[in-house]
Design a protein around this motif. Structure first.
Motif, short mmCIF file in Angstrom:
data_model
loop_
_atom_site.label_atom_id
_atom_site.label_comp_id
_atom_site.label_asym_id
_atom_site.label_seq_id
_atom_site.Cartn_x
_atom_site.Cartn_y
_atom_site.Cartn_z
N GLU A 48 10.08 -30.76 -37.56
CA GLU A 48 10.42 -29.35 -37.38
C GLU A 48 9.35 -28.48 -38.00
O GLU A 48 8.87 -28.77 -39.10
CB GLU A 48 11.78 -29.03 -38.00
CG GLU A 48 12.26 -27.61 -37.69
CD GLU A 48 12.36 -26.71 -38.92
OE1 GLU A 48 12.17 -27.21 -40.05
OE2 GLU A 48 12.61 -25.50 -38.75
N TYR A 49 8.99 -27.43 -37.27
CA TYR A 49 7.99 -26.49 -37.74
C TYR A 49 8.59 -25.10 -37.83
O TYR A 49 9.42 -24.69 -37.00
CB TYR A 49 6.79 -26.45 -36.78
CG TYR A 49 5.92 -27.67 -36.91
CD1 TYR A 49 6.20 -28.81 -36.16
CD2 TYR A 49 4.85 -27.70 -37.78
CE1 TYR A 49 5.43 -29.95 -36.28
CE2 TYR A 49 4.06 -28.83 -37.91
CZ TYR A 49 4.36 -29.95 -37.17
OH TYR A 49 3.59 -31.08 -37.29
N THR A 53 4.30 -24.19 -40.38
CA THR A 53 4.38 -25.21 -41.44
C THR A 53 5.41 -26.26 -41.05
O THR A 53 6.51 -25.93 -40.60
CB THR A 53 4.79 -24.56 -42.77
OG1 THR A 53 3.81 -23.58 -43.12
CG2 THR A 53 4.88 -25.61 -43.87
N GLN A 54 5.06 -27.52 -41.28
CA GLN A 54 6.04 -28.58 -41.03
C GLN A 54 7.00 -28.62 -42.20
O GLN A 54 6.62 -28.91 -43.34
CB GLN A 54 5.33 -29.93 -40.89
CG GLN A 54 6.27 -31.05 -40.48
CD GLN A 54 5.58 -32.40 -40.39
OE1 GLN A 54 5.46 -33.13 -41.37
NE2 GLN A 54 5.11 -32.74 -39.20
N ARG A 55 8.29 -28.41 -41.91
CA ARG A 55 9.28 -28.37 -42.97
C ARG A 55 10.02 -29.69 -43.13
O ARG A 55 10.47 -30.04 -44.21
CB ARG A 55 10.31 -27.26 -42.72
CG ARG A 55 9.76 -25.87 -42.84
CD ARG A 55 10.88 -24.85 -43.01
NE ARG A 55 11.86 -24.89 -41.93
CZ ARG A 55 12.83 -24.02 -41.79
NH1 ARG A 55 12.98 -23.06 -42.68
NH2 ARG A 55 13.68 -24.09 -40.78
N ASN A 56 10.21 -30.37 -42.01
CA ASN A 56 10.96 -31.63 -42.04
C ASN A 56 10.28 -32.64 -41.14
O ASN A 56 9.67 -32.28 -40.13
CB ASN A 56 12.39 -31.42 -41.55
CG ASN A 56 13.24 -30.68 -42.54
OD1 ASN A 56 13.51 -31.16 -43.63
ND2 ASN A 56 13.65 -29.48 -42.16
N LYS A 57 10.45 -33.89 -41.52
CA LYS A 57 9.86 -34.95 -40.71
C LYS A 57 10.84 -36.11 -40.64
O LYS A 57 11.49 -36.45 -41.64
CB LYS A 57 8.54 -35.42 -41.35
CG LYS A 57 7.72 -36.34 -40.46
CD LYS A 57 6.39 -36.66 -41.13
CE LYS A 57 5.44 -37.39 -40.17
NZ LYS A 57 5.99 -38.62 -39.62
N GLY A 58 10.95 -36.71 -39.47
CA GLY A 58 11.81 -37.87 -39.28
C GLY A 58 11.06 -39.15 -39.60
O GLY A 58 9.93 -39.13 -40.09
N ASN A 59 11.69 -40.27 -39.31
CA ASN A 59 11.11 -41.58 -39.64
C ASN A 59 10.30 -42.15 -38.49
O ASN A 59 10.70 -43.14 -37.88
CB ASN A 59 12.22 -42.55 -40.05
CG ASN A 59 12.94 -42.07 -41.28
OD1 ASN A 59 12.34 -41.54 -42.21
ND2 ASN A 59 14.25 -42.25 -41.30
N PHE A 60 9.21 -41.53 -38.20
CA PHE A 60 8.32 -42.00 -37.14
C PHE A 60 6.95 -42.27 -37.74
O PHE A 60 6.56 -41.67 -38.73
CB PHE A 60 8.20 -40.95 -36.03
CG PHE A 60 9.35 -40.98 -35.06
CD1 PHE A 60 10.54 -40.37 -35.37
CD2 PHE A 60 9.23 -41.64 -33.84
CE1 PHE A 60 11.62 -40.41 -34.48
CE2 PHE A 60 10.28 -41.67 -32.94
CZ PHE A 60 11.48 -41.06 -33.27
N PRO A 61 6.20 -43.22 -37.13
CA PRO A 61 4.87 -43.54 -37.67
C PRO A 61 3.91 -42.36 -37.55
O PRO A 61 4.15 -41.40 -36.82
CB PRO A 61 4.42 -44.72 -36.79
CG PRO A 61 5.24 -44.65 -35.56
CD PRO A 61 6.55 -44.06 -35.97
N GLY A 62 2.81 -42.47 -38.27
CA GLY A 62 1.82 -41.40 -38.30
C GLY A 62 1.16 -41.12 -36.97
O GLY A 62 0.47 -40.10 -36.83
#
Lengths: 114, 113
Positions: A48-49, A53-62
């Motif tokens: 989520e942006y 700015t990226q505020r949240n990130k899930g469990n996905f690879p780089g």
């Protein structure tokens, strides 16, 4: 008011390639979220942006990354594509990214990796 | 992280009857529970949501109930119509101000005319 738009709607790539998907939120919306939808894993949160700015990130690879521009439009990029990346990628926008705001989804981009 | 289970996976009802979909969640800190409807070729659309300080919420033919003690919430659709046929998803989030939703696997609802 126009809804959330996503381009392209359909995409076919081969393993190892990279892809960029685009999302234009509803005018005035500052939060953009990305989700991956597959028959096996269902709907999974990617990131989520808000205000670039990226505020949240899930469990996905780089290999999965994203960005947001000053006009709130967002792109997500997947590098070194794998067969398992075949999915419907959904983008959603809300005014402020808080739960008192309704989150509106776009129609998605269907990515097929061969 | 949050784990949301949704049942049943498919539901077929006669037009005019009621439909009930149930979800359970694992994180007791979850406090926001939206329900989405997804029609073929479209993205999910929010149809109703409930917060942890409310036990029940109703909007015309749709209602949602929440039992925080048991960590489950349900969607009730009354007087079903053919246009209610779609895939329904429940979701939960433990963060008060973030749309980092964990979704259930979805329920395909078919309303028979």
């Amino acid at each position: 008011k126009a809804g959330v738009t996503q381009t392209p709607r359909y995409l076919i790539k081969t393993r190892g390639q990279q892809v960029t998907l685009s999302c234009s939120p509803i005018s005035g919306h500052r939060s953009v979220s990305w989700y991956q939808q597959t028959p096996g894993q269902g709907l999974q949160f990617l990131f989520e942006y808000f205000s670039e700015t990226q505020r949240n990130k899930g469990n996905f690879p780089g290999r999965f990354s994203g960005r947001q521009f000053s006009n709130s439009r967002s792109e997500m990029n997947v590098s070194t594509l794998e067969l398992g990346d075949s999915a419907l990628y959904l983008c959603a926008s809300s005014a402020r990214g808080v739960l008192t705001d309704t989150q509106y989804f776009g129609p998605g981009t269907r990515l097929t990796v061969l | 992280g949050e784990n949301v289970e949704q049942h049943p996976s498919t539901l077929s009802v006669q037009e005019g009857d009621s439909a009930v979909i149930k979800c359970t969640y694992s994180d007791s800190a979850s406090n926001y529970f939206p329900w989405y409807k997804q029609e073929l070729g479209k993205g999910p659309q929010l149809i109703i949501d409930i917060r942890s300080n409310v036990g029940e919420k109703k909007d015309q033919r749709i209602a949602v109930t929440l039992n925080k003690t048991a960590k489950h919430f349900s969607l009730h659709i009354t007087e079903t119509q053919p246009e209610d046929s779609a895939v329904y998803f429940c979701a939960a989030t433990p963060r008060s101000n973030d749309y980092k939703l964990s979704f259930g696997a979805g329920t395909t609802v078919t309303v028979r005319a």
